[in-house]
Design a protein around this motif. Structure first.
Motif, PDB file in Angstrom:
ATOM      1  N   UNK A  68       6.446   8.098 -16.650  1.00 46.70           N
ATOM      2  CA  UNK A  68       5.778   6.801 -16.747  1.00 46.70           C
ATOM      3  C   UNK A  68       4.597   6.765 -15.769  1.00 46.70           C
ATOM      4  N   UNK A  69       4.821   7.272 -14.546  1.00 45.35           N
ATOM      5  CA  UNK A  69       3.763   7.263 -13.538  1.00 45.35           C
ATOM      6  C   UNK A  69       2.566   8.079 -13.987  1.00 45.35           C
ATOM      7  N   UNK A 121       0.846  -1.202   0.000  1.00 47.76           N
ATOM      8  CA  UNK A 121       0.000   0.000   0.000  1.00 47.76           C
ATOM      9  C   UNK A 121       0.878   1.248   0.000  1.00 47.76           C
ATOM     10  N   UNK A 122       2.016   1.148   0.682  1.00 49.91           N
ATOM     11  CA  UNK A 122       2.937   2.273   0.727  1.00 49.91           C
ATOM     12  C   UNK A 122       3.423   2.659  -0.663  1.00 49.91           C
ATOM     13  N   UNK A 123       3.809   1.648  -1.481  1.00 47.91           N
ATOM     14  CA  UNK A 123       4.273   1.946  -2.839  1.00 47.91           C
ATOM     15  C   UNK A 123       3.161   2.540  -3.683  1.00 47.91           C
ATOM     16  N   UNK A 124       1.894   2.046  -3.483  1.00 47.89           N
ATOM     17  CA  UNK A 124       0.776   2.639  -4.216  1.00 47.89           C
ATOM     18  C   UNK A 124       0.663   4.130  -3.882  1.00 47.89           C
ATOM     19  N   UNK A 181       0.602  -1.543 -10.730  1.00 47.18           N
ATOM     20  CA  UNK A 181      -0.252  -2.153  -9.710  1.00 47.18           C
ATOM     21  C   UNK A 181       0.546  -2.782  -8.569  1.00 47.18           C
ATOM     22  N   UNK A 182       1.823  -3.031  -8.797  1.00 46.95           N
ATOM     23  CA  UNK A 182       2.585  -3.688  -7.725  1.00 46.95           C
ATOM     24  C   UNK A 182       3.877  -2.926  -7.471  1.00 46.95           C
ATOM     25  N   UNK A 183       4.471  -3.115  -6.294  1.00 47.45           N
ATOM     26  CA  UNK A 183       5.750  -2.459  -5.996  1.00 47.45           C
ATOM     27  C   UNK A 183       6.810  -2.889  -7.000  1.00 47.45           C
TER      28      UNK A 183
END
Lengths: 547, 453
Positions: B367-368, B198-201, B374-376
């Motif tokens: 890119x972001x 969740x942190x990476x999201x 969806x994943x780290x």
């Protein structure tokens, strides 16, 4: 004997301070494994293309600014001609990263200009002048700084053009537009391309502006980011090598073009075109256009000045309070006071060294007969192709652990680095002097029995003096606001030169005012310097700046 | 003549440096110049009073915390026994843990006075083995320009995840975590507060919203104050430097409840410090009440700073009741933070996480902005293996690793690069066209000339 000594001395200096450091970095960077990593990295290509696009954008903007301005001011007599011409040169004295500070404040999305537009109801939403990508902002600031270079080159080319060509075309019934297309522009091509490449290289290697705009995807910024991590990540060397290759390529192209382009219509004997006065609506239109452009060009300066007198400026069109406190603090401040002293010491010392080197090299090239002069000529023009950032990077690596270590005391290296970068400018200036003063005079004096010192004192020195002084002033001014070497090499506060002090002040909570005040003061100083250099030589500055 | 005068000037300059002859102390620090100036002043007065000798303090400035770490490491590689620097002052806690692990710190061996706090909100402040001590503290939060938020009709964000809402695209400010220690901490806190996935999201979404990653973390608060961005990541002192000159309510500083930490900001002796005794004296001074008052008091008050208001937290809890508070007016010892921050974890992965942030968030912003992964970028366990690798990764390994990450992060961006080639092509075309026209003109000229002859 003396000649041989001078030759060896100058060559040794250039080899030690230029060839070896740059060569060592490039050689480390060309390790096949690193080059493979670099070339297969999409990130590298992104940065490279960004850098190239920035340089293209910046050169195109420069030409767009300079060409109409030069045509207007040299073909027509405008009101306040003198004032316009001196304001045109103003941007050259302000390093672009200082103007970026001012522009960033003025143009931010809730900055004074946007607020003014919103108050007057011209827009509802703030206009994003600086652009989310930042590339536009960087290019505009660089172009506003550099357009005087093509302007000077174009003006001097226009002034050398033989009027008979245009007159003949006019007699044959060509309209002004046709004359411009068929005669003026083709004749300007060498000046356009030459100054274009100069601007291109400058923009490609500029570090200060993108740093102030926080635009990171550029080769120069990535090299800066790698400079303090040479032992942790070897990619920095490869990036430097790539940059060096790129600049050498550009330099070679510009030299080739210069050698090939015949000076057409540039006769010394022919009559030049004298400016004509404009009449009626054309005059009004031209004046308004020029004034608008000059307003744009001086916006950053105005921004810097406003920042320096505004201790408090929160989302209002004009500063809430005005105070000149920053100026009085300038000389007592623990960072700015010493930085001014450091910069003066550095600039005086490097100018002195430059004078010695420039004089001996110019003399060897113009009057000497020792073998190896061709090599000397080549080497002394190479600094034009070596960006300060590459040189400083090499110095950091090669002199680490020696008495010249920049981390202990950067002053000696800064002096030497400043000197190396300005050799071509000094040399060109003095060389022009030697070309103007006839060798026959010296020979005549020698025949009448004058000893070499007497010849130097009575004949050569007085004839060369204006050129020498102009070159020295130019070197001094450029050293006072040198950015890339200073940022990389000076790490101890007491050795900070002005540019590093400004950069460091910007990271202080209330540093913007003092940094801007420092910018304004140095701007005034440099303006004075350029003005006196131009006065002394009675010669357009373009001659000194041209590659 | 000029040359001799220049040489003379340089010689005089160095003579002036030499004749100082006082006791010396060299400190490397990411702290801004106000802090350096005030502590140098106060300590020289103290030292003069104590020993009757002047002290000369040299400050080294190589940039932010991450740059200092890189600098120190590469210097120790060159001369392992000592690098001529006495103290590292500032940069949080994590870098100090990492330096201690790498055996680059010298134990300070000073006795802490009983009134100095040992922990804040459950987080220990000093090193149990006496290698480093917290000289002050920072709390991480969000600085907002309410005026801009009002004009944009947006709700003020309350948590790190709120900063990632699409409405705020381009309106968030952040420093580059690779260069600024406080910014790195903010991202590490997000990873620990929300957990890895969740942190990476949260970081991805926040990264896509960021206007530009500035080199200097203080610039973030300045940009918020200038209205260039609406909200930004900041620590209390950075925010308060902007807050204090304005009427209350225009700028606000929010601490995400339960998702932030109060952290020590340490000072330590570096290995092979040339003046260890003076350095210890500096440590003792900074942890004494006289030293701690400088953090808190307003300018000009007795025992307070002389020219700059520092507005930082003191590590002496009893001082908060005694002296008027500057800054954001909060007593960190009254805060109950539910987040237990793991400094050991944070410090061990500092460098690699920076490389990861660099590739996937800072450089990978383009890119972001197109799509949020969806994943780290890699599982937490993989990163743990990499950080625990023995022997540590070599520079070349690191270059390879970064290269692999870059290739993965940018795999879809080659077409965009093709687009970027367009201007270059255009210029080359124009140049060729010019050359062609030129050649034609020359040919025509020579035809005319030969005809006229």
């Amino acid at each position: 004997m003396l000649q041989r000594l001078m030759l060896i001395g100058s060559l040794a200096f250039l080899v030690c301070m230029l060839v070896v450091p740059v060569g060592a970095t490039i050689q480390q960077g060309f390790a096949p494994e690193l080059i493979h990593l670099l070339l297969s990295s999409p990130r590298f290509w992104e940065c490279l293309l960004n850098s190239v696009n920035l340089a293209i954008f910046c050169s195109a903007l420069c030409i767009c600014f300079a060409l109409p301005l030069a045509l207007l001011t040299s073909r027509y007599r405008l009101p306040m001609q003198g004032l316009i011409q001196s304001i045109t040169l103003l941007p050259l004295v302000l390093p672009p990263f200082v103007s970026a500070i001012g522009l960033r404040k003025l143009l931010s999305r809730f900055g004074p200009i946007n607020l003014l537009l919103m108050h007057t109801g011209l827009t509802d939403n703030p206009i994003d002048f600086l652009g989310a990508s930042g590339l536009t902002g960087v290019a505009v600031v660089q172009a506003l700084h550099l357009y005087p270079l093509p302007y000077l080159a174009i003006t001097s080319a226009l002034n050398r053009q033989d009027s008979s060509l245009e007159e003949a075309a006019a007699l044959l019934g060509a309209s002004p537009l046709q004359r411009l297309k068929a005669i003026t522009l083709p004749l300007l091509t060498p000046a356009l391309v030459g100054s274009g490449i100069l601007v291109f290289t400058w923009s490609l290697t500029d570090l200060g502006t993108p740093l102030v705009f926080d635009y990171r995807s550029l080769l120069s910024v990535r090299i800066f980011e790698h400079a303090d991590d040479t032992s942790g990540n070897p990619m920095g060397h490869s990036l430097v090598a790539m940059m060096a290759v790129l600049c050498t390529l550009l330099f070679a192209i510009s030299q080739r073009l210069k050698a090939r382009s015949p000076i057409l219509g540039g006769t010394k004997e022919g009559r030049t075109i004298s400016p004509r006065p404009l009449k009626g609506p054309a005059k009004l239109l031209a004046s308004i256009g020029v004034l608008l452009f000059l307003a744009l060009a001086t916006t950053p300066h105005l921004g810097v000045f406003l920042l320096s007198i505004a201790p408090k400026w929160f989302m209002t069109v004009l500063p809430e309070r005005i105070s000149f406190a920053a100026y009085s603090e300038l000389f007592s401040h623990p960072l700015t006071g010493p930085s001014i002293r450091n910069s003066v010491v550095l600039s005086v010392a490097s100018t002195g060294l430059n004078l010695t080197l420039g004089l001996s090299i110019a003399w060897l090239l113009a009057r000497g007969s020792a073998p190896g002069r061709k090599l000397l000529d080549l080497l002394s023009m190479t600094p034009l192709a070596v960006p300060g950032i590459v040189l400083a990077f090499g110095y950091l690596g090669i002199f680490a652990g020696t008495p010249l270590d920049a981390r202990v005391n950067p002053m000696p290296l800064l002096i030497l680095g400043y000197t190396v970068r300005r050799v071509p400018f000094m040399l060109r200036s003095i060389d022009a002097g030697f070309a103007q003063c006839d060798a026959a005079l010296e020979e005549a004096a020698a025949i009448f029995g004058a000893a070499p010192p007497t010849i130097l004192q009575r004949i050569t020195a007085p004839l060369l003096a204006p050129q020498i002084i102009a070159g020295a002033i130019l070197c001094f001014c450029m050293a006072m606001l040198e950015v890339s070497e200073s940022l990389l090499l000076a790490t101890r506060e007491k050795y900070f030169p002005i540019s590093k002090a400004m950069y460091s002040l910007l990271s202080r909570p209330d540093g913007a005012a003092i940094a801007s005040a420092l910018g304004v003061v140095t701007m005034a100083l440099l303006l004075l310097g350029f003005w006196s250099a131009a006065r002394l030589t009675r010669r357009p500055l373009a001659e000194i700046f041209r590659p | 003549m000029t040359i001799f005068r220049c040489l003379l000037a340089v010689a005089l300059f160095y003579l002036a440096e030499l004749q100082a002859g006082a006791d010396e102390l060299t400190i490397i620090s990411p702290h801004w110049e106000g802090i350096r100036y005030e502590f140098a002043n106060a300590f020289s007065e103290y030292y003069q009073g104590q020993y009757g000798k002047p002290i000369h303090i040299t400050w080294l400035d190589v940039g932010g915390t991450s740059e200092i770490l890189r600098y120190i490491r590469s210097e120790y590689q060159r001369s392992p026994s000592g690098v001529g620097i006495d103290l590292l002052f500032g940069g949080g806690i994590d870098p100090f843990i990492e330096l201690k692990r790498a055996a680059l710190l010298e134990p300070a061996k000073i006795n802490l006075a009983p009134e100095v706090a040992r922990e804040v909100a459950g987080t220990p402040l000093h090193d149990p083995d006496g290698y480093f001590f917290a000289a002050t503290m920072s709390v991480f939060g969000i600085i907002c320009n309410q005026e801009v938020l009002r004009r944009l009709n947006l709700e003020p964000p309350r948590t790190w995840e709120d900063l990632g809402t699409p409405e705020l695209r381009g309106w968030i400010g952040s420093g580059d975590p690779r260069r600024s220690g406080s910014m790195h901490m903010a991202y590490e806190i997000m990873l620990q507060a929300y957990g890895w996935e969740r942190g990476w999201q949260a970081i991805y979404r926040l990264g896509a919203n960021i206007r530009s990653f500035v080199a200097n973390s203080l610039q973030v608060s300045k940009d918020v104050s200038n209205g260039e961005v609406a909200c930004g990541l900041a620590i209390d002192s950075q925010a308060s430097s902007q807050l204090r000159s304005l009427e209350p309510g225009k700028l606000t500083f929010t601490i995400p409840t339960g998702l932030s930490v109060i952290n020590g900001d340490a000072i330590a002796l570096l290995k092979g410090a040339p003046h260890p005794d003076i350095a210890r004296e500096f440590l003792r001074f900074i942890l004494s009440e006289a030293g701690q008052r400088i953090w808190m008091l307003p300018v000009g008050s007795p025992g307070g700073p002389r020219s700059y208001e520092l507005a930082r937290f003191s590590v002496l809890p009893h001082l908060y009741a005694k002296v008027p508070r500057t800054g954001i007016g909060l007593n960190p010892f009254e805060q109950q933070s539910s987040l237990r921050y793991n400094s050991t974890l944070g410090s061990s992965r500092w460098g690699l996480l920076n490389d990861l942030f660099g590739v996937y968030v800072v450089d990978g912003q383009q890119v972001l902005r197109q799509s949020i992964p969806t994943s780290p970028p890699l599982p937490e366990a993989t990163l743990a293996t990499l950080t625990a690798a023995h022997p540590p990764l070599s520079p070349l390994d690191r270059a390879h690793l970064i290269h692999d990450w870059e290739t993965a992060a940018y795999q879809h961006s080659w077409p965009r690069l093709g687009l970027q080639l367009v201007p270059t092509f255009l210029v080359i075309m124009i140049l060729f066209l010019c050359a062609h026209l030129n050649r034609r003109a020359t040919r025509r000229r020579s035809t005319i000339r030969s005809a006229s002859e």
